[in-house]
Motif scaffolding. Structure first.
Motif, short mmCIF file in Angstrom:
data_model
loop_
_atom_site.label_atom_id
_atom_site.label_comp_id
_atom_site.label_asym_id
_atom_site.label_seq_id
_atom_site.Cartn_x
_atom_site.Cartn_y
_atom_site.Cartn_z
N VAL A 182 0.87 -1.17 0.00
CA VAL A 182 0.00 0.00 0.00
C VAL A 182 0.91 1.22 0.00
CG1 VAL A 182 -1.68 1.33 1.33
CG2 VAL A 182 -1.87 -1.17 1.22
N VAL A 183 0.67 2.15 -0.91
CA VAL A 183 1.53 3.32 -1.04
C VAL A 183 0.85 4.55 -0.44
CG1 VAL A 183 2.67 4.90 -2.65
CG2 VAL A 183 2.69 2.43 -3.09
N ILE A 184 1.57 5.22 0.46
CA ILE A 184 1.10 6.47 1.05
C ILE A 184 1.79 7.60 0.30
CG2 ILE A 184 1.03 7.90 3.13
CD1 ILE A 184 1.41 4.11 3.38
N THR A 185 1.03 8.48 -0.30
CA THR A 185 1.60 9.50 -1.19
C THR A 185 1.96 10.78 -0.43
OG1 THR A 185 -0.64 10.21 -1.77
CG2 THR A 185 0.45 8.64 -3.26
N THR A 186 2.80 10.63 0.59
CA THR A 186 3.24 11.79 1.36
C THR A 186 4.35 12.58 0.67
OG1 THR A 186 4.65 10.27 2.61
CG2 THR A 186 2.57 10.95 3.65
N MET A 187 5.22 11.86 -0.07
CA MET A 187 6.36 12.54 -0.71
C MET A 187 6.49 12.24 -2.20
SD MET A 187 8.06 14.65 1.15
CE MET A 187 9.59 14.78 0.22
N HIS A 188 5.81 11.21 -2.67
CA HIS A 188 5.92 10.83 -4.08
C HIS A 188 4.53 10.72 -4.69
CE1 HIS A 188 10.26 9.89 -4.02
NE2 HIS A 188 10.04 9.53 -2.77
N GLU A 189 4.44 11.00 -5.98
CA GLU A 189 3.17 10.93 -6.69
C GLU A 189 2.99 9.55 -7.33
OE1 GLU A 189 3.10 14.17 -9.43
OE2 GLU A 189 3.32 15.69 -7.86
N GLU A 190 1.74 9.22 -7.67
CA GLU A 190 1.43 7.89 -8.18
C GLU A 190 2.25 7.52 -9.41
OE1 GLU A 190 -2.64 6.83 -8.69
OE2 GLU A 190 -3.30 7.82 -6.85
N HIS A 191 2.50 8.47 -10.30
CA HIS A 191 3.21 8.14 -11.54
C HIS A 191 4.64 7.67 -11.28
CE1 HIS A 191 5.86 11.72 -11.76
NE2 HIS A 191 4.85 12.36 -11.19
N GLU A 192 5.19 8.01 -10.12
CA GLU A 192 6.56 7.60 -9.80
C GLU A 192 6.66 6.11 -9.46
OE1 GLU A 192 8.88 10.62 -7.44
OE2 GLU A 192 6.86 11.47 -7.18
N PHE A 193 5.50 5.44 -9.33
CA PHE A 193 5.47 4.02 -9.00
C PHE A 193 5.02 3.17 -10.18
CE2 PHE A 193 4.94 6.45 -5.13
CZ PHE A 193 5.71 5.77 -4.19
N ALA A 194 5.06 3.73 -11.37
CA ALA A 194 4.51 3.05 -12.55
C ALA A 194 5.22 1.73 -12.86
CB ALA A 194 4.58 3.98 -13.76
#
Length: 221
Positions: A182-194
């Motif tokens: 599960v990714v918490i987007t506190t410092m990175h945006e969703e596209h950075e996990f593509a």
């Protein structure tokens, strides 16, 4: 089938990564690194010693790295202490998991000096059944050792662990360990996990999660 939750610490349980980046930005540039804030942000993963070695290969002794690591954490803690709190919804989420007898661990590249700062500062140690810190692994994230050791300490198969992470390197470590994230987007945006296909969902905080929904069998497919 026993499930387990494995939490990264910084940026995942507490929203503090900006304070770490600021501290490193000041220290590294004071040593002559000439890094921008964004360049410093990209280096903020793994152990403190590894970060120093990436930035200044071969320049410092182990003892010097130890000293700089502690000084950096003291600087970070002093700045962040007035804002120390769990990310919204996490307290309720952990209590729900505890009531359902789901074991929880912290798997972090932080040193125990920082982990203790959070656990004792927020009085949440009773939720945590295992801790794997920077001192407990030979190779930090994105290597899977941190999360595999968490699973081993909890006695739960890696494929039945859900990792909570805020960084691409952490999600990569979870994938290498055979775990969903599960990714918490506190410092990175969703596209950075593509690049990763082991992500169950993206959240801004824990208020949108329930333990029951997250641990359903289909969540692991």
């Amino acid at each position: 089938m026993q499930k387990a939750f494995l939490f990264d610490l910084n940026g995942t349980m507490i929203d503090d990564m900006e304070f770490h980046i600021r501290a490193w930005h000041s220290i590294l540039n004071g040593l002559g690194a000439h890094l921008s804030y964004e360049e410093t942000k990209l280096q903020c993963y793994g152990k403190n010693h590894e970060l120093l070695e990436r930035t200044f290969p071969g320049r410092f002794t182990l003892a010097e790295k130890d000293t700089m690591s502690i000084e950096k954490e003291k600087q970070y803690q002093e700045a962040f202490r007035p804002q120390l709190k769990l990310i919204d919804g996490l307290a309720v989420f952990m209590e729900e998991a505890k009531q359902l007898n789901i074991p929880m661990a912290i798997g972090s590249a932080a040193i125990m000096f920082n982990i203790d700062f959070v656990l004792d500062g927020l009085n949440i140690r009773h939720y945590i059944n295992a801790i794997v810190s920077a001192d407990d692994v030979n190779i930090s994230k994105p290597h899977p050792e941190t999360f595999l050791k968490c699973a081993e300490q909890l006695g739960v198969a890696p494929e039945n662990c859900i990792v909570f992470e805020d960084s691409p390197k952490g999600v990569e470590a979870a994938a290498a360990a055979g775990m969903k994230a599960v990714v918490i987007t506190t410092m990175h945006e969703e596209h950075e996990f593509a690049a990763y296909n082991n992500i169950l969902c993206f959240i801004e905080d824990y208020r949108s999660l329930t333990v029951e929904n997250l641990t359903k069998e289909q969540s692991f497919m």
